[in-house]
Design a protein around this motif. Structure first.
Motif, short mmCIF file in Angstrom:
data_model
loop_
_atom_site.label_atom_id
_atom_site.label_comp_id
_atom_site.label_asym_id
_atom_site.label_seq_id
_atom_site.Cartn_x
_atom_site.Cartn_y
_atom_site.Cartn_z
N UNK A 122 0.84 -1.20 0.00
CA UNK A 122 0.00 0.00 0.00
C UNK A 122 0.88 1.25 0.00
N UNK A 123 0.39 2.30 -0.71
CA UNK A 123 1.11 3.57 -0.78
C UNK A 123 0.12 4.71 -0.69
N UNK A 124 0.54 5.78 0.03
CA UNK A 124 -0.28 7.00 0.04
C UNK A 124 0.63 8.20 -0.18
N UNK A 125 0.05 9.24 -0.80
CA UNK A 125 0.79 10.46 -1.11
C UNK A 125 0.03 11.65 -0.54
N UNK A 126 0.77 12.59 0.05
CA UNK A 126 0.16 13.78 0.66
C UNK A 126 0.62 15.05 -0.05
N UNK A 127 0.08 16.18 0.43
CA UNK A 127 0.45 17.47 -0.16
C UNK A 127 1.77 18.01 0.39
N UNK A 128 2.36 17.32 1.34
CA UNK A 128 3.63 17.75 1.92
C UNK A 128 4.79 17.34 1.02
N UNK A 129 5.83 18.15 0.99
CA UNK A 129 7.03 17.81 0.24
C UNK A 129 7.68 16.57 0.86
N UNK A 130 7.86 15.55 0.05
CA UNK A 130 8.40 14.29 0.56
C UNK A 130 7.42 13.53 1.42
N UNK A 131 6.17 13.88 1.35
CA UNK A 131 5.16 13.27 2.20
C UNK A 131 4.46 12.10 1.57
N UNK A 132 5.21 11.22 0.86
CA UNK A 132 4.63 10.00 0.30
C UNK A 132 5.29 8.80 0.98
N UNK A 133 4.52 7.75 1.15
CA UNK A 133 5.07 6.61 1.89
C UNK A 133 4.50 5.30 1.36
N UNK A 134 5.37 4.28 1.27
CA UNK A 134 4.98 2.94 0.84
C UNK A 134 5.33 1.93 1.93
N UNK A 135 4.40 1.04 2.22
CA UNK A 135 4.70 -0.06 3.13
C UNK A 135 5.37 -1.17 2.34
N UNK A 136 6.71 -1.14 2.30
CA UNK A 136 7.45 -1.97 1.35
C UNK A 136 7.38 -3.47 1.66
N UNK A 137 7.29 -3.85 2.93
CA UNK A 137 7.26 -5.29 3.23
C UNK A 137 6.03 -5.96 2.65
N UNK A 138 4.90 -5.28 2.73
CA UNK A 138 3.69 -5.78 2.10
C UNK A 138 3.17 -7.08 2.67
N UNK A 139 2.21 -7.67 1.94
CA UNK A 139 1.57 -8.93 2.31
C UNK A 139 1.73 -9.90 1.15
N UNK A 140 2.28 -11.08 1.45
CA UNK A 140 2.47 -12.10 0.41
C UNK A 140 1.19 -12.93 0.26
N UNK A 141 0.69 -13.01 -0.98
CA UNK A 141 -0.49 -13.82 -1.29
C UNK A 141 -0.05 -15.00 -2.13
#
Length: 417
Positions: free
Chosen positions: A115-134
């Motif tokens: 999952x990833x979300x992006x905000x209006x802040x500079x550098x304010x985007x984040x990804x949960x890199x480990x994730x879920x294995x299906x």
């Protein structure tokens, strides 16, 4: 072990432990680390995300939210826009909660979902890199998972699990344990230097090559070990009264399962070869130490239990009455002895002799009174010197010698004249 028997429309996640990835004040939490699902079923993959509500005097606003499995030209590919998942993927957002639902699962849906979300802040985007294995259980599997040694695995021995793949060049490997928390290894082999009973369970590995993920089947590791220290108990746990029924219970963790034998100390013959030992109509002679031996083909262990039986209620009552009677007899005997001792002591004290006792005669004998009278020596009176009594001279002399005599007085008699 196959997981194709998934019941219902939705698949249940294997692990419900939160996994958090965070960067500064941004973070993503996945509710599970990996999921096995059957082909054709529906799966929900869930997470929550956090971010600073305000930064540099500016309120933070989330502008974009997406799920992805791959990047193209350094941009994550939103599953909603991926033709492969068209009409099979939906997003659900409520507050900071995020859910990905995939329907009509296919063999090629095996992948790591992030999952990833992006905000209006500079550098304010984040990804949960480990994730879920299906992993799709009906998808083609890796060649195999092998275990060495292949014979029985005993606690304390060294064990190696190997993941085989036909990938060329070699793929990236990751090892997991069913219901485990995190990856165990990212090597082709998983090595246990001294395996423990807690290591028993199902293991599997995945390979990722060119964004293609493949899952192995489960490999069950069954670690054998001797019985642990047995736990012994008695029921009822309250005071054990003569005539009641008592059960001794023994239990121990072991693999293979333990067998049990009950003994009484100082006796060679076993009481029972069952886990529970029941004594009906228990008696005081049953008191003593009992011990349980838990054993299997890997070893033995034993624990001791002390059993104390008290007399029945009627015996306790009889004993109490007997004790009270004996106590009363002893008290009475002591009292009599003290009375006799005091009496004898008064008898031999000065002033308590026979002559004094005569003076203490009851005064109800009103007809007699005694007194001791002393007469002075008779002097010759010139006036009566010529007069002689009828008694002899010898008798007179005897009267002169006597100084005391007993005189009897009648009650109310007149005065001597």
């Amino acid at each position: 072990m196959s997981l194709t028997g998934v019941m219902g429309r939705f698949v249940v996640a294997l692990l419900s432990v939160s996994v958090v990835q965070s960067q500064s004040e941004y973070g993503v939490t996945y509710t599970v680390t990996h999921i096995y699902a059957a082909k054709g079923s529906t799966v929900d993959i869930q997470c929550t995300y956090t971010y600073p509500p305000r930064k540099k005097d500016q309120s933070t606003e989330v502008q974009k939210k997406l799920w992805y499995t791959k990047w193209i030209k350094n941009v994550p590919v939103d599953l909603i826009t991926d033709p492969y998942y068209r009409d099979r993927v939906k997003y659900y957002f409520h507050g900071n909660n995020c859910t990905l639902r995939i329907t009509d699962l296919r063999e090629s849906d095996s992948a790591k979902y992030m999952f990833r979300f992006e905000t209006n802040q500079s550098g304010g985007s984040f990804s949960g890199l480990n994730g879920v294995i299906l992993c799709i259980t009906d998808a083609p599997k890796l060649l195999s998972v092998s275990v060495s040694p292949s014979a029985e695995i005993v606690e304390g021995s060294s064990v190696t699990l190997t993941c085989s793949s036909d990938a060329n060049p070699a793929a990236k490997y990751t090892w997991y344990k069913e219901n485990g928390y995190a990856p165990l290894s990212e090597e082709q082999t998983l090595f246990f230097r001294s395996i423990q009973s807690s290591d028993s369970g199902h293991y599997y590995c995945i390979t990722i090559k060119s964004l293609e993920l493949k899952c192995s089947g489960y490999k069950f590791i069954d670690v054998k070990y001797a019985p642990e220290l047995p736990s012994v108990s008695v029921s009822p746990s309250a005071e054990i009264v003569e005539g009641s029924s008592v059960t001794l219970t023994c239990s121990s963790d072991a693999n293979p399962a333990a067998s049990y034998t009950w003994y009484k100390e100082d006796e060679d013959s076993p009481k029972t070869s069952e886990q529970n030992f029941t004594i009906s109509n228990i008696r005081p002679e049953h008191s003593g130490s009992y011990y349980c031996v838990a054993h299997n083909n890997k070893g033995t262990h034993n624990s001791t239990l002390q059993l104390t039986v008290v007399a029945g209620t009627w015996k306790l009552t009889a004993a109490g009455v007997t004790f009270a009677v004996l106590l009363s007899i002893i008290a009475l005997s002591v009292s009599l002895w003290i009375w006799k001792w005091r009496s004898s002591k008064e008898l031999f004290q000065p002033g308590n002799r026979a002559d004094n006792r005569e003076q203490k005669q009851p005064q109800d004998q009103e007809d007699l009174q005694y007194a001791s009278i002393q007469f002075p020596k008779i002097q010759a009176d010139p006036l009566y010197s010529s007069i002689r009594g009828t008694q002899s001279h010898r008798h007179m002399k005897e009267q002169e010698v006597i100084e005391y005599t007993a005189v009897r007085f009648k009650r109310d008699s007149g005065a001597l004249r």
